[in-house]
Write a protein that holds these residues in place. Sequence first.
Motif, short mmCIF file in Angstrom:
data_model
loop_
_atom_site.label_atom_id
_atom_site.label_comp_id
_atom_site.label_asym_id
_atom_site.label_seq_id
_atom_site.Cartn_x
_atom_site.Cartn_y
_atom_site.Cartn_z
N ILE A 354 12.24 44.06 3.78
CA ILE A 354 13.46 43.13 3.73
C ILE A 354 13.04 41.93 3.21
N ILE A 355 12.06 41.31 3.46
CA ILE A 355 11.32 39.88 2.55
C ILE A 355 11.11 40.33 1.35
N ALA A 356 10.52 41.54 0.90
CA ALA A 356 10.54 41.94 -0.40
C ALA A 356 11.82 41.96 -1.35
N THR A 357 12.67 42.26 -0.89
CA THR A 357 14.02 42.55 -1.82
C THR A 357 14.61 41.12 -2.10
N PHE A 358 14.47 40.15 -1.32
CA PHE A 358 15.01 38.85 -1.68
C PHE A 358 14.65 38.32 -2.91
N TRP A 363 15.15 38.16 -9.33
CA TRP A 363 14.70 38.20 -10.61
C TRP A 363 15.29 39.26 -11.39
N ILE A 364 15.92 40.30 -10.56
CA ILE A 364 16.76 41.13 -11.45
C ILE A 364 17.77 40.58 -11.77
N LEU A 373 23.60 47.58 -10.93
CA LEU A 373 23.47 48.87 -10.06
C LEU A 373 21.90 48.53 -9.37
N ALA A 374 21.05 48.22 -10.18
CA ALA A 374 19.68 47.99 -9.37
C ALA A 374 19.82 46.91 -8.42
N THR A 375 20.63 45.89 -8.35
CA THR A 375 20.94 45.19 -7.41
C THR A 375 21.78 45.87 -6.10
#
Length: 476
Positions: A354-358, A363-364, A373-375
């Motif tokens: 969860i922390i890593a996705t922020f 960045w994306i 789509l990636a987001t």
Amino acid sequence: MAIDESTPLLENSKAETKTPLPKTQLGLILFVLFSQPISAQYIFPFINQLIRELDVTGGDDRKIGYYAGVIESLFFVTQAMTVLYWSRLSDYVGRKPILLVGLAGLSLSNLCFGLSREFWALVASRCIAGALNGNVGVMKSVIGEITDTTNMAQAFALIPIIFSVGASIAPLFGGGLVKPHDQWPELFSGSFWVQYPYFLPSLVSASFTAFSFLIIALFLKEVSQRFSLPSKRCGKELQLEIGSAGAQVDTTSSEDASPVPIRTLLKTYSVMLPIANYGLLGLLDNGFFALVPLFYATPVEIGGLGLPPFTIGVIMTTYGIGNGLFQMLFTARAIERFGERRVFCSAVLAFFPIIATFPTMSWIIRVQKGVGLATWVLIIAQLLSWAVIDSAYGVIFVFVTRASPNKYSLGTMNGLGQTTTSLARAMGPATFTSLFAFSKEYNLLGGNLVYVVLLNFLFLLVFLSRRLPELKRDRW
């Protein structure tokens, strides 16, 4: 009754077969528990927009997180100041009167929130809700009283499902019913709806809480009245038949028939360890719950996703439905197969992705110049990890309840647990949303300082989770 660090968890007669759940009384408690996430979470889709419209920040959107965090935390601050009193009082006067006071206060505060057009009024309404509401701890005490060790985990595993359903409905009507004069001008054409554009979702929440008040007043049986007050029946034989469960409490001594002093509980390692885990879990989880909509609503140029309130409401609703299905299908089965300790220790690890996705999404979105789509894939991964974390609640409730020295201390135990997690939850939204705003405003670690702080708290929770004991099935 002497208690030290070696004091065992609750124990009585050995349970060899699984006791069926007392469906009627448990169903009533779970229905009323539904009012808690409804009242707490319906403001999340629009609170940032409300702060912006009140012009509290002077037009600086980077400061919205500070004020939103204060509003989101005030309920838990005031609850932390009073919940132990309400829970302790329920050990003496019964659970039902305390539940009724809490529901009445919650309904009143929701109405006040919808009628607030000044920041101080928002503050006052959230304080009313927290100060009069000790219901969650009292409801857990009721569940602890109507179950035994053979079905307690199954009952507590239903609580995250209720909160998930509430989390799915509350953001939906919270984000969908704001400014009804713009959406349905033929129905809400009066000047009242223009002046109070956020009253309708507040009214819906208040109405459900008022209906829950009636349900409790008319149908809930006062379980704790079947226990005689310690001052009147100390030393006498006590026997409790809990609904259809058929669980019994045998003869107890004079000391065992009284609530254990709070100071004694605070000095007991086996009592404080699950409470510490519960507090840290609440700190991180509630911090994320406030951080997620703030991150989703923050403009792209500042490092967020720039999503509108209705989209955020749909996302949170989808998560709530999926999370409820996940808890229903997997949590109780996982506890039965792997045990409470292993499930809890594994679930808290889901905080890492969860922390890593922020920062990854930030960045994306800078690269793609918009939500692509990636987001959306990362949003889904984030919410799936969050569903895994929610399974930890059903387990930690069992640990806190089983850590009680006797049934007459259940209210106090759950009060201590709720006080700790209320303090943690009060700190979570204010700390992490403010730290988010601070990180973005001053570009600390590229705007990612808040995530580094979260990792430090997570490492502490992982450490403490490994200290929890294995629970035996033959105790109550």
